[in-house]
Design an enzyme around this catalytic site. Structure first.
Site, short mmCIF file in Angstrom:
data_model
loop_
_atom_site.label_atom_id
_atom_site.label_comp_id
_atom_site.label_asym_id
_atom_site.label_seq_id
_atom_site.Cartn_x
_atom_site.Cartn_y
_atom_site.Cartn_z
CG ASP A 26 3.77 -9.57 3.39
OD1 ASP A 26 3.84 -8.57 3.54
OD2 ASP A 26 4.61 -10.25 2.84
CG ASP A 49 2.78 -4.76 4.29
OD1 ASP A 49 3.80 -3.75 4.12
OD2 ASP A 49 2.91 -5.57 3.92
CG ASP A 85 6.21 -4.22 -1.40
OD1 ASP A 85 6.15 -4.34 -2.79
OD2 ASP A 85 7.06 -3.11 -1.10
#
Ligand SMILES: [Mg+2]
Length: 270
Positions: free
Chosen positions: A219, A21, A23
């Site tokens: 996240d 991922d 961001d």
């Protein structure tokens, strides 16, 4: 406070590919997460397959490649798997001919490249076959109104994902989720999502990387861990974005790994 019950250092040999991922994992805003460049360089040295997989529809694929290089990461266009590309694929395969778009210029381009005529700003906007929704910085009331009017008249509703937020240096920014929720609330229509946690982005990445065992790193418990589960993959949650250590510990089912950052996951504690 009890420490994390999971190993901080990943056994890299267990995986051939890492699906990362962006961001909150590789970067927050314009800043790489701590030692992220070293972590990704170590993956290159270990000859792991890498894909960067993002629900962010604000930028074109080439923009992500440029940003990765600018922040000190090697990356190729093939390694970047974006929700904009997934939207384009889904729309190109659909029967839809016209669209009303809530999204960045990059999303507008993906919709046009799928062969749809974009009706934003025309008298026919409310008659669009499909409303396409992604988060972007210029989102405004007129877009929300246009989307709602088209959906009420029968347009299909397709979105880039349901992420509530993404992390930025000044705090969380709204993802596509709150915008989609506003349209759903006003119309009673449930959107079809193509972003994580739908498995499609991960499956596209695996398609490009070829056979091998893959680990998702992200996240968000909902988008990243949920998407990994949907694609049948292990997931590591990093705590540099939307998820706290307490949330990660409480997750059910628990992610395969939890680490303070991408670098700590790959390289261990500094
Ligand atoms: Mg993220």
């Amino acid at each position: 406070m009890p420490s994390l019950p999971l190993p901080a250092v990943l056994s890299l040999s267990a995986y051939d590919h890492l699906l990362l991922d962006l961001d909150g994992c590789v970067w927050v805003g314009e800043a790489p997460t701590p030692r992220a460049q070293d972590a990704i360089a170590a993956l290159r040295d270990a000859r792991k397959g890498i894909a960067f997989v993002t629900n962010d529809g604000r930028h074109a694929d080439d923009d992500f490649v440029r940003k990765l290089w600018r922040l000190g990461f090697q990356a190729s266009r093939e390694e970047v798997v974006t929700v904009g590309g997934a939207l384009q694929h889904v729309l190109a395969e659909s029967e839809h001919r016209t669209a009303f778009v809530v999204g960045s210029p990059a999303v507008h381009r993906h919709v046009a490249d799928a062969g749809l005529r974009i009706l934003n700003g025309s008298d026919l906007a409310a008659r669009a076959d499909v409303v396409v929704v992604a988060a972007h910085d210029r989102f405004d009331y007129a877009e929300l109104r246009g989307a709602i009017q088209a959906v009420v008249r029968g347009a299909a509703l397709v979105c880039a994902g349901r992420d509530a937020t993404f992390p930025m240096p000044d705090g969380p920014w709204p993802g596509a989720g709150p915008i989609v929720a506003a349209i759903e609330y006003a119309t009673g229509v449930r959107a079809v999502s193509v972003g994580k946690p739908e498995p499609q982005l991960f499956l596209t990445a695996l398609d490009r990387l070829g056979p091998g065992r893959a680990l998702v790193v992200g996240d968000r418990l909902d988008a990243d861990a949920g998407g990994a589960r949907a694609a049948g993959l292990d997931c590591a949650i990093v705590l540099t974005g939307a998820t706290s250590a307490a949330d990660a510990r409480a997750a059910d089912p628990p992610p395969a790994h939890v680490a303070a950052s991408l670098a700590e996951l790959i390289l261990g504690r500094a």
